[in-house]
Motif scaffolding. Structure first.
Motif, PDB file in Angstrom:
ATOM      1  N   LYS A   1      41.009  33.258  39.490  1.00 30.84           N
ATOM      2  CA  LYS A   1      41.464  34.127  38.426  1.00 30.84           C
ATOM      3  C   LYS A   1      40.729  33.807  37.123  1.00 30.84           C
ATOM      4  CE  LYS A   1      46.092  34.660  40.391  1.00 30.84           C
ATOM      5  NZ  LYS A   1      47.558  34.515  40.142  1.00 30.84           N
ATOM      6  N   LYS A   2      40.958  34.649  36.127  1.00 33.05           N
ATOM      7  CA  LYS A   2      40.363  34.417  34.816  1.00 33.05           C
ATOM      8  C   LYS A   2      40.832  33.070  34.271  1.00 33.05           C
ATOM      9  CE  LYS A   2      40.501  36.206  30.093  1.00 33.05           C
ATOM     10  NZ  LYS A   2      41.019  37.269  29.198  1.00 33.05           N
TER      11      LYS A   2
ATOM     12  N   GLU B   1      37.638  37.873  32.853  1.00 36.51           N
ATOM     13  CA  GLU B   1      38.152  38.996  33.635  1.00 36.51           C
ATOM     14  C   GLU B   1      37.275  40.217  33.386  1.00 36.51           C
ATOM     15  OE1 GLU B   1      42.328  41.466  34.246  1.00 36.51           O
ATOM     16  OE2 GLU B   1      42.256  39.633  33.086  1.00 36.51           O
TER      17      GLU B   1
ATOM     18  N   GLY C   1      38.415  33.971  45.095  1.00 32.84           N
ATOM     19  CA  GLY C   1      39.791  34.249  44.692  1.00 32.84           C
ATOM     20  C   GLY C   1      40.194  33.595  43.388  1.00 32.84           C
TER      21      GLY C   1
END
Length: 233
Positions: free
Chosen positions: A24-25, A50, A22
């Motif tokens: 993120k970038k 991403e 989970g």
């Protein structure tokens, strides 16, 4: 224990490996804390990029001659995408037998919109459509040269398309706009009813003449065509 948010939260280490999900970038610094509470954050930064947006495209709209076919190719981005589903629709109805195919062959008999839906392994959905319009008169159906009184198949400026039921309006003009020949409801099966390169019983001067046609097809649709025809001796 480990932390990827600067020590705000910690997760226990199970065995010799740790799995984080989970994320993120961004750039992450790994913090490690041992059983005595000592910490270490001198590990190389973890950088997560991403991924490219998942998409599918069928390319620009097409125009085909009536009776032609074409291959529709679903171009998926990124190219490395693993698909869990791909399906094709024709005017909103699913094409049976085409599910799972990245390319299909189609031969529409009328203007038709096709669409493709692709779903990747992560559940992302991408959709695109393409409209195929039809040119009902093939270029070779309307001659651009006639040779009156020379025999062969070019004595008449006839329409040689089996898809055409009638030429409902048929006008030939000289280069000054004067009407040379006119006809209505001419049948392609009777080429002798079309213009034979004459005016008032005499052969016209060789050169370029202009035609205007209104065509009625066997499916009930109509089309207007205009252009030039050359008369040769």
């Amino acid at each position: 224990q480990i932390s990827l948010d600067g020590g705000k939260t910690w997760a226990p280490v199970q065995g010799s490996s740790v799995q984080a999900s989970g994320l993120k970038k961004g750039q992450y610094t790994l913090w490690i804390k041992d059983a005595k509470g000592c910490t270490n954050n001198t590990w190389p930064a973890i950088i997560i990029d991403e991924p490219a947006a998942f998409s599918v495209t069928l390319g620009p709209d097409l125009s085909l001659n009536l009776g032609e076919d074409t291959v529709l190719q679903a171009q998926v981005t990124p190219l490395s995408s693993f698909l869990s589903l791909i399906k094709w629709l024709e005017e909103g109805s699913e094409l049976t037998g085409q599910a799972g195919k990245i390319a299909i062959n189609v031969a529409p008999s009328q203007e038709t919109t096709y669409s493709v839906t692709a779903v990747n392994k992560s559940g992302c959905i991408a959709v695109d459509d393409i409209k195929i319009s039809l040119r009902k008169v093939k270029p070779e159906c309307v001659p651009n040269i006639i040779t009156p009184n020379k025999g062969g198949g070019n004595q008449y400026f006839s329409i040689n398309c089996e898809e055409v039921d009638l030429v409902t309006k048929y006008n030939i003009y000289d280069r000054w706009g004067n009407l040379v020949f006119t006809g209505k409801n001419l049948s392609p099966s009777q080429p002798q009813s079309f213009w034979d390169g004459r005016l008032n019983g005499s052969e016209v001067v060789p050169g370029v003449y202009v035609f205007y046609l209104e065509l009625l097809f066997k499916d009930g649709s109509t089309e207007v065509r205009s252009g030039d025809v050359t008369v040769l001796k």
